[in-house]
Write a protein that holds these residues in place. Structure first.
Motif, PDB file in Angstrom:
ATOM      1  N   GLY A   1       0.786  -1.233   0.000  1.00  0.00           N
ATOM      2  CA  GLY A   1       0.000   0.000   0.000  1.00  0.00           C
ATOM      3  C   GLY A   1       0.810   1.270   0.000  1.00  0.00           C
ATOM      4  O   GLY A   1       0.258   2.368  -0.144  1.00  0.00           O
ATOM      5  N   ALA A   2       2.147   1.152   0.140  1.00  0.00           N
ATOM      6  CA  ALA A   2       2.966   2.351   0.305  1.00  0.00           C
ATOM      7  C   ALA A   2       2.900   3.286  -0.897  1.00  0.00           C
ATOM      8  O   ALA A   2       2.803   4.497  -0.761  1.00  0.00           O
ATOM      9  N   GLY A   3       2.935   2.745  -2.096  1.00  0.00           N
ATOM     10  CA  GLY A   3       2.945   3.586  -3.285  1.00  0.00           C
ATOM     11  C   GLY A   3       1.616   4.208  -3.624  1.00  0.00           C
ATOM     12  O   GLY A   3       1.529   5.037  -4.542  1.00  0.00           O
ATOM     13  N   LEU A   4       0.553   3.836  -2.896  1.00  0.00           N
ATOM     14  CA  LEU A   4      -0.782   4.345  -3.207  1.00  0.00           C
ATOM     15  C   LEU A   4      -1.236   5.420  -2.238  1.00  0.00           C
ATOM     16  O   LEU A   4      -2.386   5.848  -2.286  1.00  0.00           O
ATOM     17  N   HIS A   5      -0.358   5.864  -1.356  1.00  0.00           N
ATOM     18  CA  HIS A   5      -0.741   6.890  -0.379  1.00  0.00           C
ATOM     19  C   HIS A   5      -1.244   8.136  -1.107  1.00  0.00           C
ATOM     20  O   HIS A   5      -0.540   8.740  -1.905  1.00  0.00           O
TER      21      HIS A   5
ATOM     22  N   ASP B   1      -6.840 -20.492   7.213  1.00  0.00           N
ATOM     23  CA  ASP B   1      -5.504 -19.939   6.978  1.00  0.00           C
ATOM     24  C   ASP B   1      -5.536 -18.823   5.942  1.00  0.00           C
ATOM     25  O   ASP B   1      -4.767 -17.862   6.035  1.00  0.00           O
ATOM     26  N   GLY B   2      -6.389 -18.938   4.936  1.00  0.00           N
ATOM     27  CA  GLY B   2      -6.462 -17.915   3.900  1.00  0.00           C
ATOM     28  C   GLY B   2      -7.153 -16.655   4.369  1.00  0.00           C
ATOM     29  O   GLY B   2      -6.624 -15.545   4.262  1.00  0.00           O
ATOM     30  N   CYS B   3      -8.361 -16.805   4.917  1.00  0.00           N
ATOM     31  CA  CYS B   3      -9.179 -15.652   5.313  1.00  0.00           C
ATOM     32  C   CYS B   3      -8.743 -15.028   6.631  1.00  0.00           C
ATOM     33  O   CYS B   3      -8.876 -13.806   6.809  1.00  0.00           O
ATOM     34  N   ALA B   4      -8.260 -15.842   7.566  1.00  0.00           N
ATOM     35  CA  ALA B   4      -7.992 -15.335   8.908  1.00  0.00           C
ATOM     36  C   ALA B   4      -6.523 -15.092   9.199  1.00  0.00           C
ATOM     37  O   ALA B   4      -6.199 -14.483  10.219  1.00  0.00           O
ATOM     38  N   SER B   5      -5.613 -15.552   8.346  1.00  0.00           N
ATOM     39  CA  SER B   5      -4.182 -15.369   8.613  1.00  0.00           C
ATOM     40  C   SER B   5      -3.508 -14.568   7.512  1.00  0.00           C
ATOM     41  O   SER B   5      -2.986 -13.471   7.757  1.00  0.00           O
ATOM     42  N   ILE B   6      -3.508 -15.088   6.301  1.00  0.00           N
ATOM     43  CA  ILE B   6      -2.794 -14.430   5.206  1.00  0.00           C
ATOM     44  C   ILE B   6      -3.446 -13.102   4.838  1.00  0.00           C
ATOM     45  O   ILE B   6      -2.777 -12.063   4.756  1.00  0.00           O
ATOM     46  N   TYR B   7      -4.741 -13.120   4.620  1.00  0.00           N
ATOM     47  CA  TYR B   7      -5.433 -11.926   4.124  1.00  0.00           C
ATOM     48  C   TYR B   7      -5.424 -10.758   5.109  1.00  0.00           C
ATOM     49  O   TYR B   7      -5.010  -9.650   4.748  1.00  0.00           O
ATOM     50  N   PRO B   8      -5.889 -10.916   6.358  1.00  0.00           N
ATOM     51  CA  PRO B   8      -5.929  -9.744   7.236  1.00  0.00           C
ATOM     52  C   PRO B   8      -4.560  -9.165   7.550  1.00  0.00           C
ATOM     53  O   PRO B   8      -4.425  -7.947   7.725  1.00  0.00           O
ATOM     54  N   ALA B   9      -3.521 -10.004   7.600  1.00  0.00           N
ATOM     55  CA  ALA B   9      -2.180  -9.492   7.883  1.00  0.00           C
ATOM     56  C   ALA B   9      -1.692  -8.593   6.747  1.00  0.00           C
ATOM     57  O   ALA B   9      -1.230  -7.459   6.971  1.00  0.00           O
ATOM     58  N   LEU B  10      -1.787  -9.099   5.522  1.00  0.00           N
ATOM     59  CA  LEU B  10      -1.366  -8.285   4.380  1.00  0.00           C
ATOM     60  C   LEU B  10      -2.279  -7.087   4.180  1.00  0.00           C
ATOM     61  O   LEU B  10      -1.815  -5.992   3.808  1.00  0.00           O
ATOM     62  N   ALA B  11      -3.570  -7.263   4.427  1.00  0.00           N
ATOM     63  CA  ALA B  11      -4.512  -6.151   4.267  1.00  0.00           C
ATOM     64  C   ALA B  11      -4.221  -5.048   5.279  1.00  0.00           C
ATOM     65  O   ALA B  11      -4.328  -3.851   4.954  1.00  0.00           O
ATOM     66  N   ALA B  12      -3.875  -5.409   6.508  1.00  0.00           N
ATOM     67  CA  ALA B  12      -3.550  -4.404   7.518  1.00  0.00           C
ATOM     68  C   ALA B  12      -2.324  -3.596   7.109  1.00  0.00           C
ATOM     69  O   ALA B  12      -2.285  -2.369   7.262  1.00  0.00           O
TER      70      ALA B  12
ATOM     71  N   PHE C   1      -1.339  -3.143   4.036  1.00  0.00           N
ATOM     72  CA  PHE C   1      -1.778  -2.326   2.908  1.00  0.00           C
ATOM     73  C   PHE C   1      -2.496  -1.069   3.391  1.00  0.00           C
ATOM     74  O   PHE C   1      -2.200   0.046   2.930  1.00  0.00           O
ATOM     75  N   VAL C   2      -3.449  -1.229   4.314  1.00  0.00           N
ATOM     76  CA  VAL C   2      -4.212  -0.083   4.807  1.00  0.00           C
ATOM     77  C   VAL C   2      -3.295   0.907   5.512  1.00  0.00           C
ATOM     78  O   VAL C   2      -3.406   2.134   5.328  1.00  0.00           O
TER      79      VAL C   2
ATOM     80  N   PRO D   1      -7.807   2.882  10.325  1.00  0.00           N
ATOM     81  CA  PRO D   1      -9.137   3.300   9.856  1.00  0.00           C
ATOM     82  C   PRO D   1      -9.936   2.113   9.316  1.00  0.00           C
ATOM     83  O   PRO D   1      -9.479   1.398   8.428  1.00  0.00           O
ATOM     84  N   LEU D   2     -11.146   1.930   9.835  1.00  0.00           N
ATOM     85  CA  LEU D   2     -11.991   0.842   9.363  1.00  0.00           C
ATOM     86  C   LEU D   2     -12.446   1.068   7.931  1.00  0.00           C
ATOM     87  O   LEU D   2     -12.834   0.124   7.241  1.00  0.00           O
ATOM     88  N   GLU D   3     -12.392   2.339   7.478  1.00  0.00           N
ATOM     89  CA  GLU D   3     -12.739   2.612   6.079  1.00  0.00           C
ATOM     90  C   GLU D   3     -11.789   1.911   5.122  1.00  0.00           C
ATOM     91  O   GLU D   3     -12.102   1.730   3.947  1.00  0.00           O
ATOM     92  N   GLY D   4     -10.636   1.514   5.640  1.00  0.00           N
ATOM     93  CA  GLY D   4      -9.667   0.810   4.800  1.00  0.00           C
ATOM     94  C   GLY D   4     -10.215  -0.494   4.250  1.00  0.00           C
ATOM     95  O   GLY D   4      -9.794  -0.945   3.181  1.00  0.00           O
ATOM     96  N   ALA D   5     -11.170  -1.103   4.969  1.00  0.00           N
ATOM     97  CA  ALA D   5     -11.772  -2.339   4.475  1.00  0.00           C
ATOM     98  C   ALA D   5     -12.498  -2.093   3.166  1.00  0.00           C
ATOM     99  O   ALA D   5     -12.523  -2.950   2.273  1.00  0.00           O
ATOM    100  N   GLY D   6     -13.089  -0.906   3.032  1.00  0.00           N
ATOM    101  CA  GLY D   6     -13.819  -0.581   1.804  1.00  0.00           C
ATOM    102  C   GLY D   6     -12.924  -0.453   0.593  1.00  0.00           C
ATOM    103  O   GLY D   6     -13.379  -0.644  -0.542  1.00  0.00           O
ATOM    104  N   LEU D   7     -11.640  -0.148   0.822  1.00  0.00           N
ATOM    105  CA  LEU D   7     -10.714  -0.004  -0.301  1.00  0.00           C
ATOM    106  C   LEU D   7     -10.529  -1.318  -1.053  1.00  0.00           C
ATOM    107  O   LEU D   7     -10.237  -1.320  -2.248  1.00  0.00           O
ATOM    108  N   LEU D   8     -10.688  -2.428  -0.348  1.00  0.00           N
ATOM    109  CA  LEU D   8     -10.362  -3.737  -0.915  1.00  0.00           C
ATOM    110  C   LEU D   8     -11.587  -4.492  -1.417  1.00  0.00           C
ATOM    111  O   LEU D   8     -11.450  -5.601  -1.941  1.00  0.00           O
TER     112      LEU D   8
END
Length: 436
Positions: free
Chosen positions: A112-116, A318-329, A331-332, A379-386
């Motif tokens: 997410g760094a390049g999209l700030h 493992d997909g929804c609860a480990s890999i995804y939220p960690a990378l999504a956090a 990113f946000v 920000p919880l709005e970050g969930a909407g970005l994805l």
């Protein structure tokens, strides 16, 4: 595996291609005369929503019947307490490995760094997940785990009822444990539950046959709504997610199998029908009957598989609860320019290992993501970005979820001496399982 034009796999791939084409056409047509979705886009959206609604409709009775029956099946196991403990332990071990890998990828790629400051489509989600909400959500407010939601529009108030899957899970576990305590007196009730499970599985099989149409509509809707430009901005994040999923599925899982004295290729040959169905249906619970069937063909004792897989389909993600939220956090945090520190990464690990029940086996992982974001103060709005690419990501996430569910049952069975290795190394599961 060879794809024939009549096979389920070919139909799904064809459906995805058709959905991609129709989405591009709908995007090219543009908005309708009143600024609304054009006719094609509306048709795609309606069809996709209907498919998801059908899956969600069958989930409550399936979760209830599967969990109650699985706990009751513990009576047929000689070492039930130890097997249950080992199963939960391996749930945690594989989740821990998956989240560590995803954190390492996030730190390396910084998706997410390049999209700030960039302009991204922000979806609207009313779903929120905080620890207090999560804990309160575990306590059933009524015996049916029903929740009411009222909305007001143009002076008209509409109320809808829905099942709280977390509460339903708690109720089902409690009833299952009660059947163990009651003993033989519970047999008439268990006979009804097992009959209900068989009927619901038959209905689910019919719904699964609609997966090619549903997948086409969901992919088409994503393309028609957001277009390639918006989706391309999230390409790095999507690539990081799929890289993490691939590492866990194709590197970590084979290594764990090898460490427990099992060759990986027979595992994937037999687990493939369930993995494929998880990919296209985007529902661990919806895939449950096929997952349990391939686990038994893997050589896992039937009584243990009947306990482990229903439990895993609602809590092992493992997909929804480990890999995804960690990378999504990560990113946000990068998108909003918020630095993360060592304690934040520790919190991500803790949330991923013990909070996976928040996903409850349904399509999507928004609850788990918002639980992670709220824990970190992002920000919880970050969930909407994805949300724009969530259907595409959810396919891969669910496939890994399902593979992990079969993996844990197989490893525990091997370690506890209840794995038939002749069956494990025998003929691979036939594609007929894919018909649901």
């Amino acid at each position: 595996m060879t794809l024939h034009y009549r096979s389920f796999g070919f139909q799904v791939l064809a459906g995805m291609a058709v959905g991609l084409f129709l989405g591009l056409v709908a995007r090219q047509i543009g908005a309708g005369p009143d600024g609304d979705l054009n006719t094609l886009a509306q048709a795609l959206q309606t069809t996709g929503s209907a498919f998801v609604a059908l899956l969600k409709a069958v989930v409550p009775p399936l979760v209830f019947a599967a969990i109650v029956a699985s706990i009751a099946n513990l009576r047929a196991l000689d070492n039930a307490a130890r097997l249950a403990g080992q199963t939960l332990l391996w749930f945690a071990i594989t989740a821990l490995i998956a989240v560590v890998i995803s954190l390492a990828l996030g730190l390396l790629i910084q998706p997410g760094a390049g999209l700030h400051g960039a302009t991204l489509p922000i979806g609207q989600t009313s779903t929120r997940g905080g620890w207090l909400d999560f804990l309160k959500g575990l306590l059933p407010t009524n015996s049916l785990a029903l929740a009411a939601d009222s909305k007001s529009a143009d002076g008209i108030v509409t109320t809808t009822l829905s099942f709280n899957i977390l509460q339903l899970l708690v109720i089902s576990i409690a009833i299952g444990l009660a059947t163990l305590k009651v003993g033989d007196k519970a047999e008439p009730f268990l006979t009804f539950v097992r009959s209900l499970l068989a009927v619901v599985r038959a209905i689910l099989g019919w719904i699964i046959r609609l997966t090619p149409i549903g997948s086409a509509a969901l992919i088409g809707t994503a393309i028609a709504t957001y277009g390639w430009d918006a989706l391309a901005q999230l390409g790095t994040f999507a690539a990081a997610i799929y890289l993490g999923l691939a590492l866990v599925l194709l590197v970590v899982y084979p290594l764990l199998l090898a460490a427990n004295g099992l060759k990986p290729l027979p595992f994937f040959a037999k687990a493939w029908p369930a993995i494929q169905l998880g990919f296209v249906s985007r529902s661990s619970v919806g895939t449950l009957p096929v997952t349990e069937a391939v686990t038994e063909r893997m050589g896992v004792e039937k009584a243990y598989a009947a306990f482990a897989i229903p439990l895993a389909s609602t809590t092992k993600m493992d997909g929804c609860a480990s890999i995804y939220p960690a990378l999504a956090a990560i990113f946000v945090a990068g998108f909003y320019g918020i630095p993360l520190h060592a304690v934040d990464y520790v919190l991500i690990v803790i949330v991923s290992v013990i909070g996976s029940a928040a996903t409850a086996g349904l399509t999507g992982a928004i609850v788990m993501l918002t639980l992670t974001l709220s824990t970190l103060g992002l920000p919880l709005e970050g969930a909407g970005l994805l949300l724009a690419i969530d259907p595409i990501l959810d396919m891969g996430r669910t496939a890994v979820n399902v593979a992990g569910q079969v993996l844990v049952a197989t490893i525990v069975a091997r370690r506890e001496g209840i794995l038939d290795e002749n069956a494990y190394y025998g003929v691979a599961a036939q594609p007929a399982l894919e018909s649901g």
